[in-house]
Design an enzyme around this catalytic site. Structure first.
Site, mmCIF file in Angstrom:
data_model
loop_
_atom_site.group_PDB
_atom_site.id
_atom_site.type_symbol
_atom_site.label_atom_id
_atom_site.label_comp_id
_atom_site.label_asym_id
_atom_site.label_seq_id
_atom_site.Cartn_x
_atom_site.Cartn_y
_atom_site.Cartn_z
ATOM 1 N N GLY A 72 0.393 -0.680 -0.496
ATOM 2 C CA GLY A 72 0.039 0.520 0.025
ATOM 3 C C GLY A 72 1.050 1.174 0.368
ATOM 4 O O GLY A 72 2.129 1.313 0.010
ATOM 5 N N ALA A 73 0.020 2.524 0.196
ATOM 6 C CA ALA A 73 0.675 3.812 0.242
ATOM 7 C C ALA A 73 -0.103 4.782 1.195
ATOM 8 O O ALA A 73 -1.067 3.924 1.556
ATOM 9 C CB ALA A 73 1.094 4.385 -1.221
ATOM 10 N N GLY A 74 1.030 5.647 1.285
ATOM 11 C CA GLY A 74 0.368 6.314 2.839
ATOM 12 C C GLY A 74 0.715 7.518 2.665
ATOM 13 O O GLY A 74 1.612 8.306 1.617
ATOM 14 N N MET A 84 3.476 9.456 4.160
ATOM 15 C CA MET A 84 4.727 9.422 4.209
ATOM 16 C C MET A 84 5.016 8.484 3.557
ATOM 17 O O MET A 84 5.809 8.928 2.598
ATOM 18 C CB MET A 84 4.624 8.309 5.490
ATOM 19 C CG MET A 84 6.037 7.975 6.095
ATOM 20 S SD MET A 84 6.705 7.752 7.719
ATOM 21 C CE MET A 84 6.988 5.778 6.550
ATOM 22 N N GLY A 85 4.776 7.837 2.240
ATOM 23 C CA GLY A 85 5.564 7.223 1.220
ATOM 24 C C GLY A 85 4.459 5.848 1.327
ATOM 25 O O GLY A 85 3.171 5.417 1.294
ATOM 26 N N GLN A 86 5.905 4.657 0.178
ATOM 27 C CA GLN A 86 5.014 3.338 0.513
ATOM 28 C C GLN A 86 5.580 1.984 0.982
ATOM 29 O O GLN A 86 6.593 2.442 1.645
ATOM 30 C CB GLN A 86 5.603 3.209 -1.137
ATOM 31 C CG GLN A 86 5.381 4.868 -2.272
ATOM 32 C CD GLN A 86 5.754 4.324 -3.658
ATOM 33 O OE1 GLN A 86 5.444 3.491 -4.349
ATOM 34 N NE2 GLN A 86 6.472 4.246 -3.599
ATOM 35 N N VAL A 87 4.666 1.416 0.628
ATOM 36 C CA VAL A 87 4.934 0.028 2.208
ATOM 37 C C VAL A 87 5.005 -1.163 0.645
ATOM 38 O O VAL A 87 3.832 -1.805 0.028
ATOM 39 C CB VAL A 87 2.981 -0.024 3.230
ATOM 40 C CG1 VAL A 87 3.804 -1.245 3.950
ATOM 41 C CG2 VAL A 87 3.802 1.066 3.759
ATOM 42 N N LYS A 113 9.046 -0.268 5.320
ATOM 43 C CA LYS A 113 8.108 1.282 4.520
ATOM 44 C C LYS A 113 9.624 2.300 4.285
ATOM 45 O O LYS A 113 10.289 3.236 4.910
ATOM 46 C CB LYS A 113 8.274 2.465 5.751
ATOM 47 C CG LYS A 113 6.971 1.786 6.154
ATOM 48 C CD LYS A 113 5.998 1.687 7.122
ATOM 49 C CE LYS A 113 5.049 0.825 8.375
ATOM 50 N NZ LYS A 113 4.265 0.547 8.301
ATOM 51 N N ASP A 144 -1.749 9.188 15.301
ATOM 52 C CA ASP A 144 -2.253 8.525 13.725
ATOM 53 C C ASP A 144 -3.474 7.404 14.415
ATOM 54 O O ASP A 144 -3.219 6.714 13.016
ATOM 55 C CB ASP A 144 -1.755 9.216 12.424
ATOM 56 C CG ASP A 144 -2.320 9.229 11.717
ATOM 57 O OD1 ASP A 144 -3.799 9.333 12.023
ATOM 58 O OD2 ASP A 144 -1.982 8.852 10.457
#
Length: 498
Positions: free
Chosen positions: A22-24, A26-29, A43, A137
């Site tokens: 996934g991605a958020g 902060m960046g990509q996972v 991450k 968060d």
């Protein structure tokens, strides 16, 4: 879990990557594997954060603190490199869905499951706060569900994001404590507020409603939560967590005692959710990925990247085959118009010949001139339109849209645009072809030749800078189907129809 894209790294540090998780913000996972064969979540920080000195300083400090967090209900940080060109960190991999995904697919959880969830989250917050870390968060997408209980991820990282110059405030509306919104005050009580909102979400209740960010944040700061319909004792627990004054919120240890004493023994998740957990198997590290080899030249001789591996296309792309019926019908129409033009031309010559020896010569000459002009126009426009239709019949095309990008094949020619090469993708009215799939390239991306006899598809529009990939009418599939597929795979690059 999605396959790696061609532009994704295959290794980070000493970890081998095998899939995208996934991605958020902060960046990509990525799903990765340690040298010893253990699955991990890797991450990778967004490049924009990597250039921010304050983010790097705070990120390093927060990662060191997060590595001290233990407990049964957290995904511990096991490795990190804050000083890398693109900073990264590694946490234990939890083979299960997020709470957000579970609620979206199966609806609210039963009270017994939410009590067990709350006890696990309270224990996680107790471990996180014991080393001086505040999550900041906590939300359903940062809570993973496993057979033996929930796991909290991404603790402490929001503070580093908040320190950067790229975002004003980390957090998620609806789960952010009022003091975090209005004053920016960060204490462990912020996480307790978020815990109350998370438990309400798991029960299908939105204490502050839904709507735009501004409306949510206003209600959090100025309105009381609406908790109608919540079962006891969860209503009292959630009401206490959502107290506006941080001092009135209970400590995680007290919440743990309350919810663990009320929890039932046995399976903590309902059967449909337990079945959902079986979709997240981990069978072992992948075989070393084979490099993608080979390039294909553009019309002007320059090379472009090779496509994603053929064995991955079945799961990473959607194919649209060629539709020759529109081209065949158009060819018949253009051919008929050309024949009409020729007939008018012959008629004009005949008219001139008849008028040469009789009265009314001027009138016949005018009629003949009009017929000649109409004839030339019909033949010229028809011949120009016949060529693309013949090409569509002789060289049928196929479009693939997938995790790697957009790939077009026609007449032995292949054109690929990786997503990282695309600034925007739309379905728009292109020059002389009607609705078409078009991409606007990122700076530095190799460009195809302008439109010509050898480039009826995949050509550059000089006036606009768009690359016309393929007209919609040449594909089997409605415009809506093509647009939905592009939106699915292009994500933020999708620009709709223009």
């Amino acid at each position: 879990m999605d396959a790696l894209r061609p532009e994704d790294p295959r290794t980070i540090g000493r970890y081998t990557l095998s899939a995208r998780l996934g991605a958020g913000g902060m960046g990509q996972v990525f799903l990765g594997w340690s040298p010893g064969g253990r699955p991990v979540a890797v991450k990778v920080v967004h490049p924009g954060f990597a250039t921010d000195a304050e983010f790097r300083r705070r990120f390093k400090r927060e990662v060191e603190a997060a590595r001290q967090v233990g407990g049964f209900h957290t995904a511990p940080v096991v490795d990190a490199d804050p000083d890398a060109e693109t900073p990264w960190l590694v946490t234990a991999y939890v083979p299960g869905p997020s709470l957000a995904a579970v609620v979206a697919e199966h609806g609210p959880l039963p009270p017994a499951s939410v009590l067990a969830l709350g006890a696990g989250l309270a224990e996680a917050l107790e471990a996180i706060h014991s080393v001086g870390v505040v999550h900041r968060d906590l939300k359903p997408s940062n809570i993973l569900l496993a057979p033996d209980g929930p796991r909290v991820i991404d603790f402490g990282i929001a503070r580093a994001v908040d320190a950067s110059g790229i975002t004003v405030r980390a957090g998620t509306p609806g789960f952010m404590a009022p003091e975090l919104i209005s004053e920016g005050s960060v204490t462990a009580a912020c996480d307790v507020f978020a815990l109350g909102a998370v438990l309400a979400h798991a029960l299908g209740v939105r204490p502050f409603g839904e709507g735009p960010v501004e409306a949510l944040t206003y209600r959090v700061v100025h309105k009381s939560p609406v908790l109608d319909g919540l079962p006891a004792p969860l209503r009292g627990v959630i009401d206490g967590c959502l107290a506006r004054d941080p001092a009135d919120r209970p400590e995680p240890a007290a919440l743990l005692r309350t919810m663990s004493s009320a929890s039932e023994t046995g399976d903590w998740l309902p059967r449909p959710v337990q079945d959902m957990l079986t979709r997240y198997p981990v069978t072992g590290p992948p075989t070393p990925p084979q490099p993608i080899t080979g390039t294909r030249p553009f019309e002007d001789g320059r090379e472009q990247p090779a496509p994603w591996p053929a064995h991955d296309r079945s799961v990473t792309s959607v194919q649209f085959k060629a539709s020759i019926a529109p081209a065949a019908l158009a060819l018949v129409g253009h051919a008929g118009r050309a024949v009409l033009g020729i007939v008018l031309g012959i008629l004009s010559v005949t008219t001139v010949a008849v008028s040469a020896g009789g009265e009314g010569g001027t009138r016949f000459a005018l009629v003949a001139a009009v017929l000649v002009v109409v004839s030339i126009w019909l033949v010229r426009t028809s011949v120009g339109a016949i060529a693309p239709d013949v090409s569509a019949l002789v060289k049928p095309c196929e479009l693939r849209v997938g995790a790697g990008g957009i790939e077009l094949e026609h007449g032995g020619r292949q054109v690929l645009y990786h997503w990282h090469e695309v600034g925007r993708v739309v379905v728009r009215r292109a020059e002389r072809v009607g609705w078409a799939v078009c991409v606007f390239p990122q700076p530095g991306t190799p460009l195809p030749s302008p439109r010509g006899p050898r480039t009826p598809l995949g050509y550059l529009e000089r006036k606009t800078g768009w690359i016309m990939v393929v007209p919609v009418h040449r594909l089997k599939g409605s415009r809506k189907e093509i647009e939905m597929t592009l939106a699915r795979y292009a994500g933020r690059l999708w620009g709709g129809n223009a």
